[in-house]
Structure formats: structure tokens, C-alpha cells
Design an enzyme around this catalytic site. Sequence first.
Site, mmCIF file in Angstrom:
data_model
loop_
_atom_site.group_PDB
_atom_site.id
_atom_site.type_symbol
_atom_site.label_atom_id
_atom_site.label_comp_id
_atom_site.label_asym_id
_atom_site.label_seq_id
_atom_site.Cartn_x
_atom_site.Cartn_y
_atom_site.Cartn_z
ATOM 1 N N ASP A 62 -17.903 50.543 -73.307
ATOM 2 C CA ASP A 62 -18.129 50.528 -71.852
ATOM 3 C C ASP A 62 -17.137 49.628 -71.117
ATOM 4 O O ASP A 62 -17.532 48.786 -70.315
ATOM 5 C CB ASP A 62 -19.560 50.069 -71.544
ATOM 6 C CG ASP A 62 -20.604 50.832 -72.334
ATOM 7 O OD1 ASP A 62 -20.394 52.024 -72.566
ATOM 8 O OD2 ASP A 62 -21.618 50.224 -72.721
ATOM 9 N N GLU B 192 -24.362 59.331 -66.928
ATOM 10 C CA GLU B 192 -24.354 57.862 -66.930
ATOM 11 C C GLU B 192 -22.996 57.339 -66.443
ATOM 12 O O GLU B 192 -22.091 58.102 -66.105
ATOM 13 C CB GLU B 192 -24.628 57.333 -68.351
ATOM 14 C CG GLU B 192 -26.008 57.643 -68.870
ATOM 15 C CD GLU B 192 -26.199 57.257 -70.330
ATOM 16 O OE1 GLU B 192 -27.355 57.068 -70.739
ATOM 17 O OE2 GLU B 192 -25.197 57.164 -71.069
#
Length: 516
Positions: A17, A180
Site C-alpha cells: 500500500d 478499495e
Amino acid sequence: MLVKQYNNPIIRGMRPDPSIVHVGKYYYMVNSTFEYYPGITLARSIDLLNWETLPSVATKHSQADLTKSKSNEGIFAVCIRYHNDKFYVITTNFAEFKTFIITGSLTADGNISWDERININVNGIDPDIFFEGDHTYVQYTGYLESGKKALQQVEIELDTGRILDGPKVLTAGTGGRDVEGPHIIKKSDYYYLLAAEGGTGLGHMITIFRSKSIWGPFESCPTNPIFTNRDRADEPLQNIGHGDLFQDENKNWWLVCLGTRPININFKTFTNTGRETLLYPVDWNGDWPVVNKGVPTETVDMSEFPEHAKTLQPQNLNDFTDSFKNGILNPEWVSLRNSLNDRLTIERDNLTLTSSDSTLSDIDTPSFLGLRQTEPDETFEIELNVDNCQLTDGQIGVAVTIDSTHFASLTIKKNENDHFDLVKTVHVFDLVVEEKIAEINKLPKKFSIINHPSNKEFLVQTIDNKNLGFKVAAMHFSNEAISALNTGDILGIYALGTDSKLSVNKARRFPINKEE
């Protein structure tokens, strides 16, 4: 001389991420850390390929309390931005289910001082923060009443986190599962909304949308997904997703994202290094960004990106050696859920870890200090300070863990003959093996974990240079095998029981020479 090519990952080992911001001469990057402490890894670079790990962002319970974090919970996706001379890091601590902002300021010595958190009352994860004039917007993956996910947005009061407008659904994605990782980027007259879909496994992909209004409606890029290897089984990098777009000092666009390096052995797929950080040049001369000509490659050819290449310097993937010279714990080290506090001391070129009754299976903070595994073929090695070690009613040694039900250790404990038993422990789901495998007369010189794609070898080197230990299948600590998709293998030192101490002069992590 321009860099002609470089290899992904640019940061190896569990660093998923990624999000990057350019401030001054540095690029600053944050990554998710889940149940590992301290929370929110921070690194900086002047050339995008060579990164220095800085002290982490969340180091206090008031910023992020990880003490009750289950495996694969804790600090979820992180975003970093810079606005009005301050850094803004936004994330969700899933263990508390709190979304929050931590603000940072550069100090005179070039470090960053981080403030207390500002909570934002949204029902979701993976937050992004976007500034426009006096307005601050937060995008996130929201949970709908139906149980499905959608990318949502609120406008907040920056100083307090109070919601001023919203939430409003921006998009449910292109139809992939688990939409997401939103990021808003303003370019020309459009607000572009970057997203991840397909789950963080083999179906992972990056999609993008745009609108003339920050509140939408958002149209989908006609070539979505814009970046994925979900249908390219022959590519060495997989699980491509969760990206962030940014510009370098020369205004060239780049994408940073996560991916994995799975290895196929006897028709089984292993990934022990977890989700790692990848970097790609972006051509954004048209309406939509084109990332690395559309293919997530391991080797990135810069011949068609000469302007991008001006930012890069030759890539150096260094080994890690810690001789504990400066009395401060190197920020590459992590513990589980909390600081080790007074159980850990560094002095006189020596690190000492005091034992605890907590084990690696407990949702607690065992006396475990680890480094990320960064290569499939790699050795983790420690040299003991035998004179400073102490074994009373406890065990000391090394361990590897990926979650609280998948770990293994090689430890020594004193027996009734004042010799030392070598103890093998392997915990795989509900199967636990703990057995004595050898006996030695004196404390050993070294402990090692030798990682191979198919197995992990745990060894002690005795005073007379004998190597004793055991092997265990690497599959037991692989993302694919146990669906622990958020994290990767952590290799470290381990002290268990009461009134025992493990003392180390040097710790090393280095790739195995395949020619040997």
C-alpha cells in the site's frame, strides 16, 4: 548517464500500500504495517530507487493502539500528502476501527515530528486526503448497509476532523470485488479517482475514473483496468494493485503500487516476502494515464521514458547489517503490537532482549524483534555475546512468523545437566510440534535462518563449528497457503519464559549467493 533500466520491487519485503509525496529534495513514502510496531513505515529517497528507512510515524498508543490487533489487522492502507508546510498521513487502525490523520512537521535536523491524531468518523478503511483551496476531502472504502463496499467521500474540517458534508458514494468500481484504495488526483479540468479492485490476491487490479466535479458523477476509463497481471500468469510479478500517482521534480508522472513475487515449486505457489513496493513510469499525455505501456514488468525499460530517467540513480539493493553502534534501534526492526520497552537494551555495541511469557501465538507483545524477509533465497544470522546471555527458566533463539498461527523457532534452554537442549517448535494452524532435537555443552556462537523458496533451515553454530538444526517447508509461511494476504515473513530473535536474556553483537540479513 541516464539509468536504462531498474528492477522491481524497489523496496523488498512486506511494504504494501505505498503512497509517495515529493517535498524539497526528497520523496517520502509510507506503507502499511498491520499488527507490527511501530505503525506506518516511513522512508525517503532523492532518486526513487534507493530508499532510507526513517523512524515510523505512529509510535504512541494515542496515535494508534495496536495492543489488541489480531494478525492481519492493525494499520491498514496509508496515504501521505503535503499541504501548507505540513505532512498529512491518513490511515485506519483496524484494531480500533478508527480512521485518523497524523500531522507532521520538518525539524531543523531534517527529521519529521509527528503530532497526535485527529479522528474522522467514517465507516470504512483505506482513506485518502485531498486538499483544494480551503477545502479538505477524505475518500475511503465505505461499507454500505448491504454489506458491499463502495468508494465514498466526505468533506472535513481539517483541524478537528468534523464532517462538513457527506458521506456520498463516488463509485462502486467496475464490477471487481473489494473496491478499495482510493486516491484523488487533480489534472487539467478533471478529478481523477484511482482505485484498486479484485481483492488483494491474483485478481488484483488498478482502475481509474474521472469527473469534472469532485463529488462526481465519475466516468470509468474505457480501458479499465489500467494496470494488472491478473491474466498474465507468465509475469514474475503478480497481485498488482493499490497504487498512487505522483509527479517527480520534473513534473513527470509515476505510479507506485504493490505486487508480489510468487515462486512455483512442484505446481505450488509460494510468496514468503509478502506484498512489496513497485514503481513504474506513466505516460499521461492523453486523457487517461498509461502505466509502463500497460504491463507490470519486473524489469522496467526506461528507453522510452528519457525524461523520467533523469530522476533516477543506479539502483543499489544493500544487505542489512546491524552492529548496534549508536545505541538506537535501527528503524528496520519491528516488534508485535507494542514497544518492547525495558525488555530491550542497546549499549556497548550490544543488543539484549529479555524474555517474556508471551508466545508468538498470543495476541500480545512477545519478546520478538524481527526484520522483513526481502528475498526468497536469504539468510538471517545473529552472533551471540555469550558472556552476556542468560538462561534460567526460559529459551532464547530465532524465529520466523507470518501470523499468530504460523510460526517456527529454534531455541536453546538449559537442562538439568547444565547443558543446553536445542528445541524445535513449529506451529501450523492447530498442529504444534515441540521437541528436543539435540544437546550441546556450551552456548552457541551463531543462530541462522536460511530461507529457500521451498524450505527454511534453522541452525545453530556451536563453539566447535558444528551446525545443528532442522528444516521446515516454506509453504507453511506463504501468503497463498494460509491466506494471510496482508503480511509477509518476519525473521527475528526470540526470548521466551522468565529471567532469561538473549544478547547479540551483530545481526545480518543477506541474499544467498546462488553460485555457491
